[in-house]
Write an enzyme that holds these catalytic residues in place. Structure first.
Site, PDB file in Angstrom:
ATOM      1  N   SER A   1       0.850  -1.187   0.000  1.00  0.00           N
ATOM      2  CA  SER A   1       0.000   0.000   0.000  1.00  0.00           C
ATOM      3  C   SER A   1       0.889   1.242   0.000  1.00  0.00           C
ATOM      4  CB  SER A   1      -0.903   0.017   1.236  1.00  0.00           C
ATOM      5  OG  SER A   1      -0.127   0.123   2.415  1.00  0.00           O
ATOM      6  N   LYS A   2       0.264   2.402  -0.020  1.00  0.00           N
ATOM      7  CA  LYS A   2       1.012   3.660  -0.085  1.00  0.00           C
ATOM      8  C   LYS A   2       1.943   3.848   1.109  1.00  0.00           C
ATOM      9  CE  LYS A   2      -2.323   6.226  -2.899  1.00  0.00           C
ATOM     10  NZ  LYS A   2      -3.244   7.394  -2.956  1.00  0.00           N
ATOM     11  N   ARG A   3       1.566   3.275   2.246  1.00  0.00           N
ATOM     12  CA  ARG A   3       2.414   3.472   3.433  1.00  0.00           C
ATOM     13  C   ARG A   3       3.750   2.753   3.309  1.00  0.00           C
ATOM     14  NH1 ARG A   3       2.033  -0.797   7.210  1.00  0.00           N
ATOM     15  NH2 ARG A   3       0.474  -2.363   6.678  1.00  0.00           N
TER      16      ARG A   3
END
Length: 467
Positions: free
Chosen positions: A239-241
């Protein structure tokens, strides 16, 4: 002949997981002397953009994954998709469904209340079309097989099976006549003569439905291989994290395409203990039997290490060409014409200290600076006190050199240290500060040689004038 395809949706940039899927398809085709095709699945007109299409083309080209023939637009083939749906309808393998949106919503709510899967209940499957309500444009649904199960002999996952009662009658054509993704994929893969469908295992449920559609159309199934997805370093779904997700970000972070390809190749596929794998070796060795079933984790440190290896193997000219645009962002006065040659000449020392092109630009910045160069705080401390006398002696000694080569420069600097009865570091560090504006750089004798006589003496004069 083996034919593979990569079929991304143009709703964003080329994801790193998609890049791995494209690479595996490309390598499998090349290994078997086949073709690698590209299809843009742009049937979702609301989300598809030309910018995303361009990003996919650009990302694949940057990675060196060239495709055979022209890229195919799925949207432009919608007439052919509808043709197949109507043929199935005529053969009794599909039917018209006149359910209203309200009926479908009520159907889903009832399924939730009773704890059943929220699937279409087949109410128009065997109903006479003469009972159709007025004013309702029907969809065309596939008459999926009932009873038994659908089995896929997956080249990566092994045999996988689903009970047919878990699959409802999917929509083939919407009420406005546009085809659904499920229909379009099957028709396109058949018409493009795709022999092997290699994609993420998030498509596995789709594959059961698509296999049924292949058989209903009387077509041979391609061979399927479903890749486990990529996870972040913590084992969670990417994911973006977790940081960079698309190929352009990796390029902008200063990674070389060959390093990225080598890295994603090793995410779920291996060849013994080999870590550094050239493109030629990958084509020779790659096959699906070495693809694992478990998800792979991204490891940025490992990618950086690989990139460092490839940078050291890359021609100085190419590295300089990649570095100059980044240098231009860092040097406010602009990059002088002689900078490129300086960087090429000093590339060995620079790459030893750099894992990415961005780090290379940072480390090469002192070569591009115009006189007088700025000197940071650590550099100024190295030029305090007795250091001025050291630098003056160095200036005089270096000015006497007729053969401006690294060996002679080193000999001269060492002689100054001997004459002043100080350690070499007490001479080399003030010289480094005067020439680079910092306390860190490639080997100082290399730096002096690369800068050349005039620039070296000029920078020393500037440092003396400022101290």
């Amino acid at each position: 002949m083996v034919v593979t395809r990569f079929a991304p949706s143009p709703t964003g940039f080329l994801h790193i997981g998609g890049a791995r899927t494209a690479l595996f398809n490309w390598l499998f085709a090349k290994h078997h002397g086949g073709q690698f095709l590209l299809r843009i699945e742009d049937t979702d007109r609301a989300r598809s953009t030309q910018a995303a299409v361009d990003a996919i083309f650009g990302g694949l080209s940057w990675l060196g994954l060239t495709w055979d023939g022209e890229a195919v637009s799925q949207f432009e083939r919608r007439g052919r998709h509808a043709e197949v749906a109507h043929k199935l309808l005529a053969e009794g393998k599909a039917y018209k469904c006149y359910c209203t949106p309200e009926e479908l919503a009520e159907m889903r709510e009832e399924a939730k209340r009773t704890g059943r899967p929220t699937m279409y209940d087949g109410r128009w499957r065997d109903r006479d079309p003469s009972e159709a309500p007025a004013g309702i444009d029907p969809v065309i649904r596939f008459k999926a097989p009932r009873g038994n199960s659908t089995v896929i002999q997956d080249k990566i996952q092994g045999p996988v099976e689903v009970a047919n009662d878990q699959l409802d009658d999917m929509v083939l054509l919407r009420a406005d006549g546009t085809p659904t993704y499920m229909l379009a994929v099957v028709v396109d893969d058949h018409d493009m003569a795709v022999t092997h469908v290699i994609r993420g295992d998030d498509h596995l449920t789709n594959t059961f439905r698509q296999a049924q559609l292949y058989l209903a159309a009387g077509w041979d199934l391609p061979t399927f291989g479903h890749l486990p997805l990529l996870h972040g370093s913590d084992g969670a779904k990417l994911s973006k994290r977790h940081g960079a997700q698309n190929v352009e970000e990796y390029r902008d972070m200063g990674f070389l395409p060959e390093a990225v390809c080598n890295y994603i190749l090793r995410l779920g596929w291996g060849h013994g203990d080999d870590e550094i794998i050239s493109r030629e070796q990958a084509i020779e060795w790659f096959d699906l039997d070495a693809v694992g079933r478990a998800p792979s984790r991204l490891d940025r440190d490992k990618l950086a290490s690989l990139n460092h290896h490839y940078m050291r193997q890359t021609a100085p000219q190419r590295l300089a060409e990649l570095t100059l645009p980044e240098l231009a962002k860092r040097v406010p006065t602009g990059v002088a014409a002689e900078t490129e040659q300086r960087i090429i000449t000093g590339m060995n020392g620079l790459t030893e200290r750099s894992k990415t092109i961005l780090e290379l630009a940072e480390n090469a910045e002192f070569y591009a600076l115009q006189r007088p160069i700025p000197i940071n705080e650590k550099g100024r401390k190295l030029l305090d006190g007795e250091a001025r006398r050291v630098v003056e002696s160095l200036r005089s000694a270096l000015a006497q050199i007729s053969d401006w080569t690294q060996g002679v420069i080193e000999e001269t600097v060492r002689q100054v240290a001997t004459d002043l009865n100080v350690k070499l570091g007490s001479v080399a560090q003030p010289l480094r500060a005067a020439l680079t504006g910092s306390d860190k750089s490639p080997g100082i004798f290399e730096v002096v040689e690369v800068l050349g006589r005039n620039e070296t003496l000029g920078r020393i004069d500037d440092a003396l004038a400022a101290s």
